[in-house]
Design an enzyme around this catalytic site. Structure first.
Site, PDB file in Angstrom:
ATOM      1  CG  ASP A 102      65.771  36.355  30.751  1.00  0.00           C
ATOM      2  OD1 ASP A 102      66.454  37.219  31.338  1.00  0.00           O
ATOM      3  OD2 ASP A 102      64.991  35.590  31.357  1.00  0.00           O
ATOM      4  CG  HIS A 117      74.094  29.064  32.615  1.00  0.00           C
ATOM      5  ND1 HIS A 117      73.043  28.541  33.312  1.00  0.00           N
ATOM      6  CD2 HIS A 117      75.202  28.484  33.139  1.00  0.00           C
ATOM      7  CE1 HIS A 117      73.497  27.678  34.224  1.00  0.00           C
ATOM      8  NE2 HIS A 117      74.800  27.640  34.137  1.00  0.00           N
TER       9      HIS A 117
HETATM   10  P1  NAD Z   1      64.702  25.308  36.647  1.00  0.00           P
HETATM   11  O1  NAD Z   1      63.707  25.296  35.545  1.00  0.00           O
HETATM   12  O2  NAD Z   1      65.487  24.083  36.882  1.00  0.00           O
HETATM   13  O3  NAD Z   1      63.954  25.642  38.018  1.00  0.00           O
HETATM   14  C1  NAD Z   1      63.139  26.755  38.132  1.00  0.00           C
HETATM   15  C2  NAD Z   1      62.696  26.852  39.589  1.00  0.00           C
HETATM   16  O4  NAD Z   1      62.021  28.085  39.753  1.00  0.00           O
HETATM   17  C3  NAD Z   1      61.752  25.749  40.022  1.00  0.00           C
HETATM   18  O5  NAD Z   1      62.180  25.267  41.281  1.00  0.00           O
HETATM   19  C4  NAD Z   1      60.389  26.445  40.121  1.00  0.00           C
HETATM   20  O6  NAD Z   1      59.589  25.912  41.165  1.00  0.00           O
HETATM   21  C5  NAD Z   1      60.794  27.851  40.460  1.00  0.00           C
HETATM   22  N1  NAD Z   1      59.880  28.897  39.974  1.00  0.00           N
HETATM   23  C6  NAD Z   1      59.242  28.967  38.783  1.00  0.00           C
HETATM   24  N2  NAD Z   1      58.561  30.141  38.692  1.00  0.00           N
HETATM   25  C7  NAD Z   1      58.781  30.805  39.859  1.00  0.00           C
HETATM   26  C8  NAD Z   1      58.351  32.046  40.386  1.00  0.00           C
HETATM   27  N3  NAD Z   1      57.560  32.868  39.687  1.00  0.00           N
HETATM   28  N4  NAD Z   1      58.784  32.401  41.616  1.00  0.00           N
HETATM   29  C9  NAD Z   1      59.585  31.589  42.351  1.00  0.00           C
HETATM   30  N5  NAD Z   1      59.999  30.380  41.921  1.00  0.00           N
HETATM   31  C10 NAD Z   1      59.616  30.004  40.684  1.00  0.00           C
HETATM   32  O7  NAD Z   1      65.642  26.582  36.418  1.00  0.00           O
HETATM   33  P2  NAD Z   1      67.159  26.841  36.844  1.00  0.00           P
HETATM   34  O8  NAD Z   1      67.426  26.343  38.196  1.00  0.00           O
HETATM   35  O9  NAD Z   1      67.439  28.253  36.508  1.00  0.00           O
HETATM   36  O10 NAD Z   1      68.027  25.938  35.873  1.00  0.00           O
HETATM   37  C11 NAD Z   1      67.694  25.785  34.528  1.00  0.00           C
HETATM   38  C12 NAD Z   1      68.621  26.368  33.480  1.00  0.00           C
HETATM   39  O11 NAD Z   1      67.721  26.867  32.541  1.00  0.00           O
HETATM   40  C13 NAD Z   1      69.491  27.516  33.802  1.00  0.00           C
HETATM   41  O12 NAD Z   1      70.773  27.132  33.489  1.00  0.00           O
HETATM   42  C14 NAD Z   1      69.084  28.635  32.832  1.00  0.00           C
HETATM   43  O13 NAD Z   1      70.212  29.021  32.067  1.00  0.00           O
HETATM   44  C15 NAD Z   1      68.170  28.021  31.871  1.00  0.00           C
HETATM   45  N6  NAD Z   1      66.933  28.760  31.504  1.00  0.00           N
HETATM   46  C16 NAD Z   1      66.921  30.100  31.413  1.00  0.00           C
HETATM   47  C17 NAD Z   1      65.757  30.757  31.097  1.00  0.00           C
HETATM   48  C18 NAD Z   1      65.780  32.264  31.002  1.00  0.00           C
HETATM   49  O14 NAD Z   1      66.809  32.835  30.668  1.00  0.00           O
HETATM   50  N7  NAD Z   1      64.678  32.922  31.326  1.00  0.00           N
HETATM   51  C19 NAD Z   1      64.575  30.050  30.875  1.00  0.00           C
HETATM   52  C20 NAD Z   1      64.609  28.650  30.972  1.00  0.00           C
HETATM   53  C21 NAD Z   1      65.803  28.022  31.305  1.00  0.00           C
END
Ligand code: NAD
Length: 236
Positions: A102, A117
């Site tokens: 993002d 990524h």
């Molecule tokens: P994931 O969705 O698998 O896990 C997110 C983790 O963050 C969970 O364990 C959750 O409990 C925790 N979490 C959520 N909100 C939180 C907060 N405010 N504070 C602390 N912990 C919090 O995400 P991941 O491990 O990054 O893997 C998913 C893939 O998704 C990545 O490869 C990424 O590229 C992609 N992704 C990116 C975005 C973005 O760019 N914002 C959004 C969604 C997914």
């Protein structure tokens, strides 16, 4: 919190390794939380829709999903992004290694960011290589096309694609040279990204996450909570 403050006070080479949970406090859903994208109902799974195969076989459907779910152009950096930028500015943080696409770390002022990524903010024509902004992709209709007629592809790593080698080596080198590694907002289930925390050889391994992860038991300090709320309390 007291221990986290002490660790940060005594560290001079902090590396932050984060995931989608770092941006949920900016209003961007993650993938695997209760309200995450993977819990929503689709006829085709998000993993499929975000795969290289789907991009080439169902290009228009890919962009419908991508524009709707993956382009949060209104989102603003939250307290976590801002604190990390501040730590870097004060010379205490070496790098941010992120799985996010993002661009919010850079928006907050972070300079040394390894985007494992890729980024929604880089897009290029598959035919002539011309660059396009995320705003241009958001404003496009159907399959975004270059002035040369080629398809424009976002520089995000889709399932089935390789990570950029320079980004990976920079990220791994930073993690290997850190005195403190803070892992936050990630389920640590997306590989190979999650494996890179294994290169850490420093003193303090800290985990900040809303839910438990497989790394919890290996950490010196585990804080289960919101990373923005937690980091906002840190004094730099
Ligand atoms: P994931 O969705 O698998 O896990 C997110 C983790 O963050 C969970 O364990 C959750 O409990 C925790 N979490 C959520 N909100 C939180 C907060 N405010 N504070 C602390 N912990 C919090 O995400 P991941 O491990 O990054 O893997 C998913 C893939 O998704 C990545 O490869 C990424 O590229 C992609 N992704 C990116 C975005 C973005 O760019 N914002 C959004 C969604 C997914």
């Amino acid at each position: 919190m007291k221990t986290l403050q002490e660790i940060i006070d005594e560290s001079s080479k902090i590396v932050f390794f984060g995931g989608a949970g770092v941006s949920t406090e900016s209003g961007i859903p993650d993938f695997r939380s209760e309200d995450g994208l993977y819990r929503q109902k689709y006829t085709v799974s998000p993993e499929t829709m975000l795969s290289r195969g789907w991009f080439f076989s169902h290009t228009e459907e890919f962009f419908t999903f991508y524009r709707e779910k993956m382009l949060p152009l209104e989102a603003k950096p939250n307290a976590a992004h801002k604190k990390l930028a501040e730590l870097e500015e004060k010379g205490k943080l070496l790098a941010v290694v992120t799985q996010n696409i993002d661009g919010l770390h850079q928006k907050a002022g972070s300079k040394n960011v390894f985007e494992l990524h890729g980024s929604i903010h880089r897009n290029h024509c598959l035919s002539c290589g011309k660059s396009y902004t995320a705003e241009e992709i958001a404003a496009s209709v159907g399959v975004p096309k270059c002035s040369c007629g080629g398809i424009i592809k976002p520089d995000v790593v889709l399932y089935g694609e390789r990570l950029d080698e320079d980004t990976v080596s920079g990220a791994v080198r930073s993690i290997a040279s850190a005195d403190t590694l803070i892992v936050a907002g990630t389920s640590l289930t997306v590989y190979p990204a999650a494996s890179y925390v294994g290169f850490f050889r420093g003193k303090h391994l800290v985990l900040i996450n809303r839910s438990t992860t497989l790394l919890d038991r290996k950490c010196e300090l585990v804080l289960h909570g919101k990373v923005g709320e937690i980091l906002s309390e840190i004094k730099v």
